[in-house]
Design an enzyme around this catalytic site. Sequence first.
Site, short mmCIF file in Angstrom:
data_model
loop_
_atom_site.label_atom_id
_atom_site.label_comp_id
_atom_site.label_asym_id
_atom_site.label_seq_id
_atom_site.Cartn_x
_atom_site.Cartn_y
_atom_site.Cartn_z
N ASP A 17 0.84 -1.20 0.00
CA ASP A 17 0.00 0.00 0.00
C ASP A 17 0.87 1.26 0.00
O ASP A 17 0.38 2.38 -0.04
CB ASP A 17 -1.02 -0.01 1.15
CG ASP A 17 -0.37 -0.15 2.51
OD1 ASP A 17 0.88 -0.22 2.59
OD2 ASP A 17 -1.10 -0.20 3.51
N SER A 18 2.21 1.05 -0.01
CA SER A 18 3.14 2.17 -0.26
C SER A 18 2.88 2.75 -1.65
O SER A 18 3.36 3.84 -1.97
CB SER A 18 4.59 1.71 -0.14
OG SER A 18 4.82 0.53 -0.88
N ASP A 69 -1.06 -6.03 -0.18
CA ASP A 69 -1.53 -5.41 1.07
C ASP A 69 -3.04 -5.21 1.02
O ASP A 69 -3.56 -4.66 0.04
CB ASP A 69 -0.89 -4.02 1.24
CG ASP A 69 0.36 -4.05 2.09
OD1 ASP A 69 0.45 -4.90 3.00
OD2 ASP A 69 1.26 -3.21 1.84
N LYS A 127 -1.42 -9.41 2.67
CA LYS A 127 -0.65 -8.98 3.86
C LYS A 127 -1.52 -8.02 4.67
O LYS A 127 -2.23 -7.19 4.10
CB LYS A 127 0.66 -8.31 3.45
CG LYS A 127 1.44 -7.74 4.64
CD LYS A 127 2.90 -7.45 4.29
CE LYS A 127 3.17 -6.09 3.72
NZ LYS A 127 2.74 -4.96 4.55
N GLU A 183 -1.53 -5.64 8.57
CA GLU A 183 -0.69 -5.06 9.62
C GLU A 183 -1.34 -5.26 10.98
O GLU A 183 -2.50 -4.89 11.16
CB GLU A 183 -0.50 -3.56 9.35
CG GLU A 183 0.23 -3.27 8.06
CD GLU A 183 0.49 -1.78 7.83
OE1 GLU A 183 0.17 -0.95 8.72
OE2 GLU A 183 1.02 -1.45 6.75
N GLU A 206 9.16 -4.37 10.40
CA GLU A 206 9.64 -3.08 9.87
C GLU A 206 10.22 -2.21 10.97
O GLU A 206 9.59 -1.99 12.01
CB GLU A 206 8.47 -2.36 9.17
CG GLU A 206 8.89 -1.02 8.58
CD GLU A 206 7.90 -0.45 7.57
OE1 GLU A 206 6.95 -1.15 7.17
OE2 GLU A 206 8.11 0.72 7.16
O1 KIV Z 1 3.60 -1.13 1.61
C1 KIV Z 1 4.79 -1.53 1.61
O2 KIV Z 1 5.57 -1.26 0.69
C2 KIV Z 1 5.25 -2.32 2.75
C3 KIV Z 1 6.71 -2.57 2.86
C4 KIV Z 1 7.39 -1.35 3.30
C5 KIV Z 1 7.02 -3.73 3.70
O3 KIV Z 1 4.47 -2.71 3.55
#
Ligand code: KIV
Length: 272
Positions: free
Chosen positions: A52-53, A91, A121, A123, A190
Amino acid sequence: MSTAKKEYKRVTVKSLVDMKKTGEKISMLTSYDYSMAKIVDGANVDAILVGDSASNVMAGHETTLPITLDQMIYHASSVVRAAKRALVVVDIPFGSYQGDSKEALRSAIRIMKESGAHAVKVEGGEEIKISISRILEAGIPVMGHLGLTPQSIYKFGTYTVRAKEEEEAEKLKSDAKLLEELGCFAIVLEKIPAKLAKEVAESVSIPIIGIGAGNHVDGQVLVVHDMLGMTHEFHPRFLRRYLNLYDEMSEAVSQYVNDVKSQNFPNDDESY
Ligand code: KIV
């Protein structure tokens, strides 16, 4: 240090667990679009994270919070079309799984069905265990993410190293154990002290993939735009830049602008 390396036609969640067993380190990078994923997959990265980056890197938001489930599915399906070897993990975005486990399952199913990705994924630990269990019960592999969890940035207040204090470190260790017990296939850690990450990696049988978590874990992940130097305003200590593409691309674009202005482009060979 083991350098064992097996050939994988397609990396699966089981392959990652096997890599931990044999001591082969896991390489993971983000990608959000077809062209980048083709390069990353072609270079034999083990897992691609459609993170989600994308909210920061692709859309220019300050945090990962605004990106929507539809937008994540769009990015994920572009990546899946490119990835021939890598495991593709996506994510689940903020607000699509935390409050309601039924919604968590619906979001995970949409990602798997509409993008063709291989895993999701999420969190967090204890707080979201019911959501994780529901997704796993549907046969969808889940990767956990502990430590600095950017979807909770307004709770933390800063992007500094997490779990330096005893209480937070203890919670992280018990969350990692819980994620393993629930059935997650791997965990991203992280921005936490390397010593703590090592302890966690040694205490669970599933792979621990670090970003800013030192070298004594089972693999590493970076945001591809950061490691290629396409972003240049972000300088965390954990980031190694393998290229300086921001400057190289700026230079190429300036050259193009000059060539157009001066009528140096196109030349006769570039014309019909
Ligand atoms: O969203 C992302 O890119 C991440 C990584 C930084 C692990 O969760």
